[in-house]
Structures are given as structure tokens and as C-alpha cells.
Design a protein around this motif. Structure first.
Motif, short mmCIF file in Angstrom:
data_model
loop_
_atom_site.label_atom_id
_atom_site.label_comp_id
_atom_site.label_asym_id
_atom_site.label_seq_id
_atom_site.Cartn_x
_atom_site.Cartn_y
_atom_site.Cartn_z
N GLU A 159 0.80 -1.23 0.00
CA GLU A 159 0.00 0.00 0.00
C GLU A 159 0.83 1.27 0.00
O GLU A 159 0.30 2.35 -0.25
N ASP A 160 2.13 1.16 0.27
CA ASP A 160 2.99 2.35 0.30
C ASP A 160 4.37 1.98 -0.25
O ASP A 160 4.92 0.93 0.10
N VAL A 161 4.92 2.84 -1.11
CA VAL A 161 6.20 2.57 -1.77
C VAL A 161 7.26 3.54 -1.24
O VAL A 161 7.00 4.73 -1.08
N TRP A 162 8.46 2.98 -0.99
CA TRP A 162 9.57 3.78 -0.47
C TRP A 162 10.81 3.59 -1.33
O TRP A 162 11.04 2.53 -1.88
N THR A 166 21.62 2.23 -1.26
CA THR A 166 22.49 1.07 -1.51
C THR A 166 22.75 0.26 -0.25
O THR A 166 23.17 -0.89 -0.33
N GLN A 167 22.50 0.85 0.92
CA GLN A 167 22.67 0.11 2.19
C GLN A 167 21.38 -0.60 2.62
O GLN A 167 21.28 -1.05 3.74
N ARG A 168 20.42 -0.67 1.70
CA ARG A 168 19.15 -1.35 1.94
C ARG A 168 18.31 -0.63 3.00
O ARG A 168 17.52 -1.25 3.70
N GLN A 169 18.47 0.69 3.11
CA GLN A 169 17.69 1.47 4.07
C GLN A 169 16.55 2.17 3.34
O GLN A 169 16.72 2.65 2.22
N PHE A 170 15.41 2.24 4.00
CA PHE A 170 14.25 2.96 3.46
C PHE A 170 14.48 4.44 3.74
O PHE A 170 14.46 4.87 4.89
N VAL A 171 14.73 5.21 2.67
CA VAL A 171 15.13 6.60 2.88
C VAL A 171 13.97 7.59 2.77
O VAL A 171 13.91 8.56 3.53
N GLU A 172 13.04 7.41 1.83
CA GLU A 172 11.93 8.34 1.72
C GLU A 172 10.75 7.70 1.00
O GLU A 172 10.92 6.87 0.13
N ARG A 173 9.57 8.17 1.39
CA ARG A 173 8.34 7.69 0.76
C ARG A 173 8.22 8.31 -0.63
O ARG A 173 8.52 9.48 -0.82
N VAL A 174 7.77 7.51 -1.60
CA VAL A 174 7.52 8.02 -2.94
C VAL A 174 6.26 8.87 -2.88
O VAL A 174 5.17 8.37 -2.56
N GLU A 175 6.43 10.16 -3.15
CA GLU A 175 5.33 11.11 -2.98
C GLU A 175 4.15 10.78 -3.89
O GLU A 175 4.32 10.49 -5.07
#
Length: 197
Positions: A159-162, A166-175
Motif C-alpha cells: 500500500e505504500d512505496v519507499w 544502496t545500504q538497503r535502508q528505506f530513505v523516503e516515501r515516494v510522494e
């Protein structure tokens, strides 16, 4: 073709309906392929006979006491119990027994794939998709998300894409996103991370 009488209808209801209720209840818990009609009828009759075996004393009372005419409410409740509630409950019980650690040591697990097993838990989580083309996507799998089940191809809607670094971290939500559908065949593998309630 045999003549349809009230007696034959009673036999059909008693020896087939509880089994079909049990099979349909079990299919709601464990995804499965469509059953062969002949095999399904045999399974339904077998399960119905087991169910009637459990309730033989109540069936005997219903017949001996003429409950249909003298106690119609009791008859209706007992019929609902025998034909619907009991087989549905037994199917749920069989499912939970098959899912237990003790049973899975000796008999096959009810789920055919790890995919169905994981998503049957309906747990919210963060998912990291490693695509075959080298891209990575992050997604939140929550109450509005969905995963397909056997026998259809493995697909998941998050339901939500981020965006993922490269370090496999979720950095920001796709607006402005409304989620994403991914096919397992396009993924190399998926990772799951705990999500707080």
C-alpha cells in the motif's frame, strides 16, 4: 434417474451437506486447487459420516422425539448445529492441529508454499524487493495490502512505496503513490522487516 423424494433429500442433506461445509471452510483457511467433483463428493460423504458419528445421539433424539413437529425451534437449532456449525468447527480444528508443531513433525504442512504460509499470518511488515534487473524497491505491507494465494501466480500489492539506498535502508516515501503491485517472477528475492503496530 432416481425419483427425488423427501426421504432422498434428507439423506442427501445428512450425508453430503456437512462435508461440503467442512471442505469449503477448510478451503477458506488453506488455498487449494479446485477439487475433482467425484473426489470432492467422496470426501464430503466421508466427512459427513464422521460428523454424524459424533452427533448420533442427537440425531437419534431428533428422530425418536418427533422434534420436527413437537419442538420445531429445538429441531432447527440442532439441525444448524449438525449440518453447519459442527463441520465448520471441525474443519477449523483440523487446520489448527495440522499447523501445530507436533503435527508438522509427522504430517505434511497444510500450506503448499512459504509464500502462502507467510502471508496467511496477515502481519504488517516492511518489504524490500530485490528485482532481477538489479533495482530495489521498498514497500509497506499493511491492512490495505494484499498477496495472492495458491494456485494463482505469486503477486503482492503493497500500500505504500519507499525509495531504498544502496545500504538497503528505506530513505523516503515516494510522494503521491497509491502502492505498487509486484510479481514474484520479476524478483530475485524479498526481505521482510518488522513493522511497529
Amino acid at each position: 434417474m432416481p425419483e427425488l423424494t423427501f426421504k432422498s433429500l434428507q439423506l442427501f442433506v445428512a450425508f453430503v451437506v456437512p462435508g461440503f461445509v467442512a471442505l469449503k471452510t477448510y478451503d477458506l483457511l488453506v488455498p487449494s486447487e479446485s477439487r475433482d467433483p467425484g473426489a470432492a463428493i467422496l470426501e464430503a460423504i466421508t466427512f459427513s459420516m464422521l460428523n454424524l458419528g459424533l452427533w448420533f445421539w442427537l440425531v437419534a433424539w431428533l428422530v425418536a422425539s418427533r422434534a420436527l413437529t413437537e419442538h420445531p425451534v429445538r429441531f432447527a437449532i440442532a439441525t444448524l448445529l449438525i449440518l453447519v456449525l459442527s463441520p465448520a468447527t471441525l474443519a477449523i480444528l483440523v487446520f489448527h492441529i495440522r499447523m501445530s508443531r507436533f503435527a508438522t513433525r509427522w504430517i505434511q504442512h497444510p500450506f503448499r508454499s512459504a509464500w502462502d504460509y507467510f502471508f496467511s499470518k496477515r502481519r504488517a511488515c516492511w518489504m524490500l524487493f530485490h528485482m532481477k534487473n538489479g533495482e530495489r524497491f521498498g514497500g509497506y505491507f499493511g491492512v490495505r495490502s494484499f498477496a495472492s494465494s495458491y494456485p494463482v501466480p505469486q503477486e503482492v500489492y503493497v500500500e505504500d512505496v519507499w525509495r531504498v539506498n544502496t545500504q538497503r535502508q528505506f530513505v523516503e516515501r515516494v510522494e503521491g503513490n497509491f502502492g505498487m503491485v509486484l510479481r514474484m517472477e520479476d524478483c530475485q528475492f524479498m526481505e521482510f522487516f518488522e513493522a511497529e503496530d
